[in-house]
Design a protein around this motif. Sequence first.
Motif, PDB file in Angstrom:
ATOM      1  N   PHE A 180       0.781  -1.127   0.026  1.00  0.00           N
ATOM      2  CA  PHE A 180      -0.040  -0.113   0.071  1.00  0.00           C
ATOM      3  C   PHE A 180       0.713   1.230  -0.001  1.00  0.00           C
ATOM      4  O   PHE A 180       0.714   2.215  -0.865  1.00  0.00           O
ATOM      5  N   MET A 181       1.681   1.272   0.986  1.00  0.00           N
ATOM      6  CA  MET A 181       2.716   2.596   1.085  1.00  0.00           C
ATOM      7  C   MET A 181       3.442   2.700  -0.351  1.00  0.00           C
ATOM      8  O   MET A 181       3.653   3.830  -0.898  1.00  0.00           O
ATOM      9  N   LYS A 182       3.875   1.610  -1.049  1.00  0.00           N
ATOM     10  CA  LYS A 182       4.652   1.617  -2.333  1.00  0.00           C
ATOM     11  C   LYS A 182       3.685   2.433  -3.293  1.00  0.00           C
ATOM     12  O   LYS A 182       4.030   3.191  -4.033  1.00  0.00           O
ATOM     13  N   VAL A 215       9.853   5.391  -5.238  1.00  0.00           N
ATOM     14  CA  VAL A 215      10.783   4.507  -4.755  1.00  0.00           C
ATOM     15  C   VAL A 215      10.357   3.143  -5.668  1.00  0.00           C
ATOM     16  O   VAL A 215       9.376   2.897  -5.826  1.00  0.00           O
ATOM     17  N   LYS A 216      11.255   2.142  -5.341  1.00  0.00           N
ATOM     18  CA  LYS A 216      11.079   0.840  -6.284  1.00  0.00           C
ATOM     19  C   LYS A 216      10.200  -0.279  -5.281  1.00  0.00           C
ATOM     20  O   LYS A 216       9.459  -0.891  -5.697  1.00  0.00           O
ATOM     21  N   SER A 217      10.680  -0.026  -3.907  1.00  0.00           N
ATOM     22  CA  SER A 217      10.085  -0.906  -3.081  1.00  0.00           C
ATOM     23  C   SER A 217       9.971  -0.382  -1.500  1.00  0.00           C
ATOM     24  O   SER A 217      10.863   0.767  -1.176  1.00  0.00           O
ATOM     25  N   VAL A 218       9.149  -0.843  -0.621  1.00  0.00           N
ATOM     26  CA  VAL A 218       9.120  -0.525   0.673  1.00  0.00           C
ATOM     27  C   VAL A 218       9.189  -1.973   1.406  1.00  0.00           C
ATOM     28  O   VAL A 218       9.120  -2.907   1.321  1.00  0.00           O
ATOM     29  N   LYS A 219      10.378  -1.801   2.381  1.00  0.00           N
ATOM     30  CA  LYS A 219      10.507  -3.038   2.846  1.00  0.00           C
ATOM     31  C   LYS A 219      10.939  -2.838   4.546  1.00  0.00           C
ATOM     32  O   LYS A 219      11.190  -1.729   5.088  1.00  0.00           O
ATOM     33  N   ALA A 220      10.836  -3.710   5.294  1.00  0.00           N
ATOM     34  CA  ALA A 220      11.469  -3.808   6.657  1.00  0.00           C
ATOM     35  C   ALA A 220      12.784  -3.746   6.630  1.00  0.00           C
ATOM     36  O   ALA A 220      13.672  -4.392   5.875  1.00  0.00           O
ATOM     37  N   SER A 221      13.393  -2.814   7.510  1.00  0.00           N
ATOM     38  CA  SER A 221      14.768  -2.796   7.701  1.00  0.00           C
ATOM     39  C   SER A 221      15.784  -3.802   8.182  1.00  0.00           C
ATOM     40  O   SER A 221      15.243  -3.868   9.375  1.00  0.00           O
TER      41      SER A 221
END
Length: 627
Positions: free
Chosen positions: A516-518, A525-531
């Motif tokens: 959803f954020m992406k 951004v290419k992706s949203v991830k857990a860091s």
Amino acid sequence: MAKKQFKAESKRLLEMMINSIYTQREIFLRELISNASDAIDKIYYRALTDKNLTFDKDSYFVKITADKGSRILTLSDTGIGMTKEELENNLGVIAKSGSLAFKKENEAQEGHNIIGQFGVGFYSAFMVADQITVVSRALGSDEAYKWESTGAEGYTIDTAEKAEVGTDIYLTIKPNTEDDNYDEFLDEYRLKAIVKKYSDFIRYPIKMMVSTSRPKEGTENEFESVQEEQTVNSMVPIWRKNKSELTPESYEQFYAEKHYGFDKPLKHLHVSADGAVVYQAILFIPEKTPFDYYTQEYEKGLELYSNGVLIMNKCASLLPDYFSFVKGMVDSENLSLNISREMLQHDRQLNLIAKNIKNKIKGALLSMLKDERENYETFYKAFGRQLKFGVYSEYGSHKDDLQDLLMFNSSKEKALVTLDEYVSRMPEEQKYIYYATGGSIERIDKLPQTELVTDKGYELLYFTDEIDEFAIRMLMSYKDKEFKNVSSGDLGIEADEKEKEAENADASSNNDLFEFMKSQLEGKVKSVKASKRLKSHPVCLTAEGELSIEMEKILRAMPNAGNVQADKVLEINVNHAVFQSLKDAFASDHEKVKLYTSLLYHQALLIEGLPIQDPVEFTNDICKVMV
Ligand code: ADP
Ligand code: MG
């Protein structure tokens, strides 16, 4: 008496010579002095084989006299002189070199120093003189002859009187014109400077009458001007002297005299090579960056001498670009020069010398790094950037030569360290050489992306220069260890077991939220991830793929950059309280998630030092949260 004609080609050659071969008029003096020195050398060689001839060094010299009144500049030498035939053959036939013939005849003799070989230097005097008269008496002859010419029209030869063996050359200096000043060639100070510049290391004294002032006898404050004979040249060049005779001050003085720089050199190299190529060189590593060093105006190069005679002020092909800071000179006997001596052929000889010099400089820098660390760091602060450019340029083809000379600031040492030092203290399990980029050390220290690496206790290199990351990408690895930007995809640091469990659980359960954020950050951004790298910060931007965010910034600042873009990833710290708020919002209020996403993204941009496209929207978003 009938005038003899130059051959037609000779006429054209002479005109060409006078008008185009030499770029500077003043070199006529160098040419005439070189001829005089050759003429003395010839007596010297004769004396080696002729028992009736002794060579008493003190009676051989060149003398220059200028008479402003009659506009006559005279050059006299006590050399071998010329017979009538020689005057005819050597001065009457352009491009015929008596000296070259002499050299060939005497090839068996070791170490001759004769300079002449093209048979055109003499005519350069017509650049400054209307008329040239040569009076010469050859060794072993009682007769003297006079050769006279006013240029391309021809010459006359006549008998003359001359008491001693040798040659006198009288130049009638041209009158000034609107554009050109010829008076300078009658000015003793100017003449002295020209001699110093080109002929300082001619092995015989070059004497000049110079006026000096001295206290008038019988008076206290009155001075009178007197003419005094001075030897103008220093004769033995410092590079031909024995190293044991020389002190560090001798080299410093040479550096200053030559105007290589206003600083004191950090290091000098005195090279005397007699292997495949024979040359002498004195090279300096300066201490300070010249003010124009990193500009287009800066010209690299070494002075080039052939047998002690300066033939080129800045020979660029002797230095690679990455060592362009080196100052100094090279003297070689066996250079093949073209006729003007000012345009060197890019010949094999010169390439060999250049290669040799490159290795000497590299060796000197490495030994400085090893034994004079403080000096090396001073050097590196002044010229390190040039070395990094060198690694990057020409598709990295010089990286092997340069990688051991590189230094970067380190998080461990809080000082400059070499790659070797870094690698040699890496803990066994550490996979990569880590670096972070940013405008300053302080700024990098605050980057959230560095947290995992520094928490692990790994050393971090600070890349604060724009060129750093580009250079390192060319290098790729050092001693089999790859370089890794702390903001890049996988840092190769294993999370411990507990963290892993939590991550896996989070990963699947948070997928919908991240998708959803992406979608809210489409195209940004290419992706949203857990860091995996964040510890205390809620969010950061990283880059997958080849291009780092820092590189994107630099490339974008260049003209015609186009739309280069790093593959950015928005990393979220799932252990941060902010993430809980995000999750709660995702369950109840998607509008709120949109707002939070925008805020987090903008925060990440700010931390990275990237511009925010719509600052008004950003501040409005903050207000929304506050209200
Ligand atoms: P190069 O020096 O290259 O041979 P130049 O044009 O300078 O050519 O001189 C031509 C020739 O004239 C020399 O090779 C030399 O034989 C002769 N020559 C010139 N100047 C002198 C001099 N001062 N004494 C004796 N010979 C000279
Ligand atoms: Mg000559």
